[in-house]
Design a protein around this motif. Sequence first.
Motif, short mmCIF file in Angstrom:
data_model
loop_
_atom_site.label_atom_id
_atom_site.label_comp_id
_atom_site.label_asym_id
_atom_site.label_seq_id
_atom_site.Cartn_x
_atom_site.Cartn_y
_atom_site.Cartn_z
N LEU A 1 0.84 -1.17 0.00
CA LEU A 1 0.00 0.00 0.00
C LEU A 1 0.89 1.24 0.00
O LEU A 1 1.75 1.39 0.87
N THR A 2 0.68 2.10 -0.98
CA THR A 2 1.45 3.34 -1.09
C THR A 2 0.53 4.52 -0.89
O THR A 2 -0.48 4.65 -1.59
N LEU A 3 0.88 5.38 0.06
CA LEU A 3 0.09 6.58 0.34
C LEU A 3 0.95 7.79 0.01
O LEU A 3 1.98 8.03 0.65
N ALA A 4 0.54 8.53 -1.02
CA ALA A 4 1.26 9.73 -1.46
C ALA A 4 0.42 10.94 -1.11
O ALA A 4 -0.69 11.12 -1.64
N GLY A 5 0.92 11.77 -0.21
CA GLY A 5 0.19 12.95 0.23
C GLY A 5 1.04 14.19 0.14
O GLY A 5 2.15 14.18 -0.42
N PRO A 6 0.55 15.29 0.69
CA PRO A 6 1.29 16.56 0.61
C PRO A 6 2.67 16.50 1.24
O PRO A 6 3.57 17.24 0.83
N GLN A 7 2.88 15.63 2.22
CA GLN A 7 4.18 15.56 2.89
C GLN A 7 5.10 14.51 2.28
O GLN A 7 6.18 14.25 2.81
N GLY A 8 4.68 13.87 1.20
CA GLY A 8 5.54 12.87 0.57
C GLY A 8 4.84 11.53 0.44
O GLY A 8 3.61 11.44 0.49
N GLU A 9 5.62 10.49 0.31
CA GLU A 9 5.10 9.15 0.01
C GLU A 9 5.56 8.17 1.06
O GLU A 9 6.71 8.19 1.50
N ALA A 10 4.65 7.28 1.46
CA ALA A 10 4.97 6.23 2.43
C ALA A 10 4.43 4.91 1.91
O ALA A 10 3.37 4.85 1.28
N THR A 11 5.17 3.85 2.17
CA THR A 11 4.81 2.51 1.71
C THR A 11 4.60 1.59 2.90
O THR A 11 5.40 1.61 3.84
N GLN A 12 3.52 0.81 2.85
CA GLN A 12 3.22 -0.13 3.91
C GLN A 12 2.97 -1.51 3.31
O GLN A 12 2.38 -1.62 2.23
N GLN A 13 3.43 -2.54 3.98
CA GLN A 13 3.15 -3.91 3.57
C GLN A 13 1.94 -4.41 4.34
O GLN A 13 1.76 -4.10 5.53
N LEU A 14 1.09 -5.17 3.66
CA LEU A 14 -0.10 -5.71 4.32
C LEU A 14 -0.44 -7.06 3.72
O LEU A 14 0.08 -7.45 2.67
N THR A 15 -1.35 -7.75 4.39
CA THR A 15 -1.80 -9.06 3.93
C THR A 15 -3.32 -9.09 3.87
O THR A 15 -3.98 -8.71 4.85
#
Length: 791
Positions: free
Chosen positions: A231-245
């Motif tokens: 899961l990649t969340l790209a917002g005003p402060q940048g981008e973060a990636t999370q792993q999920l199942t």
Amino acid sequence: MSEAQPPVRHIAPVGLYERNKDRPFLGSTSCSHRRLVAGEWTELQLVYEVGASGLADGAGIKLAMKFYSDWALFQTSDPQAANYVSAEYEAGPLVPGQSPATIQALKVRFDQKGHERPYQKAIVIDVIDGYLNPGDRIVIRLGDRRRGGPGTRVQSFVEQGFRFRVFIDPLGSQKYAEVPGDCVIDIVPGAPAALRLVAPRLTAPGPASLLLRAEDVWGNCCTDGTIDATLTLAGPQGEATQQLTLSSNPDDAPHAYGWRVHRREVEFSNGEWRIAATAEGLIPAEAFVTVEEDAPRAFYADLHVHSNDTVGTNDTAYNLSYGRDVAGLDVLGYTANDFNVTEKAWSEAVGLIDDLNEADRFVCYPGTEWCGNSAAGGDHNVVFLRDGVPQFPTDSRGQPVRSFEWNESTRGKLRPGAWPLDDLYAAYQDDPEGHLLIPHVGGRRCNLDWHHPDLERLIEIGSAWGQFHWVYAEALARGYRLGASASSDEHQGRCGGGAPATAVFGARGGLTGVLADRLDRATIGRALRARRTFATTGERSFAALRLGDRWMGEVVQASADDALDYRLLGDRGWESLRLYDGETLLWERDLHRELGLSERRIRLRLGGARIKDRYRGAYWSGGITVTGAAVQRVDPFGFDHPEQGCWRQDATTVALRTVTHGDTDGIELTLSRLAGTRIRVDLDIGTYVKVGNPLTPPPNPHAPQAVLEIDGDALLDGAAGPSGGITRVLPGTELEVTVERVTEAPLPRDLSGQIPLAGLDLAADREHPLFLTARQRDQSRVWTSALFLTA
């Protein structure tokens, strides 16, 4: 005296009496399969063994399934084609003294209305020139492959305990009896093919829920096992990636069905966020979330969901749980066909709805569908907004509120009830705040000759049956103060913007956006009755129309220097925005033209329906031919399932096959150049095969063909029209074909602005029902509720 005579023993085949007494009188049925994958191609064998009754010359057998199934239509004319069905006679063993059966032939046909609801679709087998003995067998092959056919395509949606039911007419009297013991098959999802994200389109800063699921190619939520995703969340402060199942049976699901889903809370700050989900080998998912201070809260509702209490698929617990745990709905309205539901099933459903209803998480309402014929008022849903026991199947005075009563337990008797629609109004008009009646277009379309202003506050303008802009425009033109709603009218176990099937439920199920301060029954009920709503074609889009601080749904006074404010949020880019005064188009924006039309990209767009009634689908086949330029790229938009699509037929022609039920499909062509080209569209328009051979569907009698020809130069110089295209309006319901230029620029996801009233030329001292409708590039749509404005 004469001598006493010993008793005379009759003559009969030896041992046949005992054998027949051991047989079921009406026979028995067996099946080659107990499990099938949704949408797969296969050959299925069902065997009917004749019971003790035998079958007379002229007798009949019906192999029937429920009418909602979109199992491919069977045919009996071409054994090498798809979905060929055959029936063969096999003699059973004889006992001493028993004569063989004399049957000469079986005649097989398929009839979509061959038996009684709900088991309407029937393979009918007639016994020709002779009788059958007990113990003889008839082998029915669905998708007979022995002469080279590909088999039959199974229904495209999941069902626990799909049933084939056999009926026999043993005497040839046209009186059919049910053979005990159905053939029961579990239809399960296929392999994961795509990811789907559900997210709020507009929200205030803070935590919000995201839901990710895995689907097969037909839109069924996959079950069993796990899927690792990113899961990649790209917002005003940048981008973060999370792993999920994605795993089966999340801990917070009280009813476990093995769905591969994942839900999590995410903390959002101001701005637009792009959320992307990827997994190896699967089509990725994408969603956008706009976060703003003081954003209005938009909840998403599906107020029209059936279960197998009446004509739906899977039980009520399954459907309600799917709405909450798979579709991610905020609000769900269970709907029982009023004539069909038993009092026991209704009581159990209401109890389950009360158990699942949970403020601030999931609002659930009980409801019924009043199923009157259009001549008596047409289909209307009744949503019971209050807590407590709903007034059904009788009202507070003990009067019946069913349209009529008929189900399998009434043994064919039809008992009249609250009929016509006036009687339904009378049942609930003493407590309008506790009820919401929603006219809709489904099988028996609503008749706008009837209207109750206190009870009817919304009208359904989109569902799995299709899209119905026309019914909203007509209702408003009649002076009715109705708001916009859309629902699934789900018969196939996939509520909440469910995937289309391949038969009469051929469009995406809709959703109603509800603007409310809190998620509970009372608050949502007040917002629904206040018409603080918008309708989507299944997406989590957002649409709002205001006059200052007065919102859509309200009755307002305005001055000439006022202006309307609008806001649209989508995910595929808005291409068209229109303001209507009832049926009259007042104002529009063409975003393709605003952003600059391409010199080389064109689109073929087709849509609408044949008729306003049940079998409305327009079945399109044919293509678009471009000469004088190379077709460099083909991009389809709006096609609903794997049996709809387009392909390159040869160097100059792109062919297509699709169905529209009021919705719109399109093909964008990128050409080497548009100048100097010649463009021709040739389309045949057919109808749904209710009677006859599915291999030769009947043409649409009002518009069997659509043919357009235009030069690329005419498109370029504007001679084709101000919108850069040419449209052929056909006899039907919003039935039309367009060839047009489109932009190559990205279309806006966030669209807002003002519409000055001074430019609309509104007549003074008359109420104007003003509403917006907008379309995205993928052909999804929204409608706002009207502002009822007097200038």
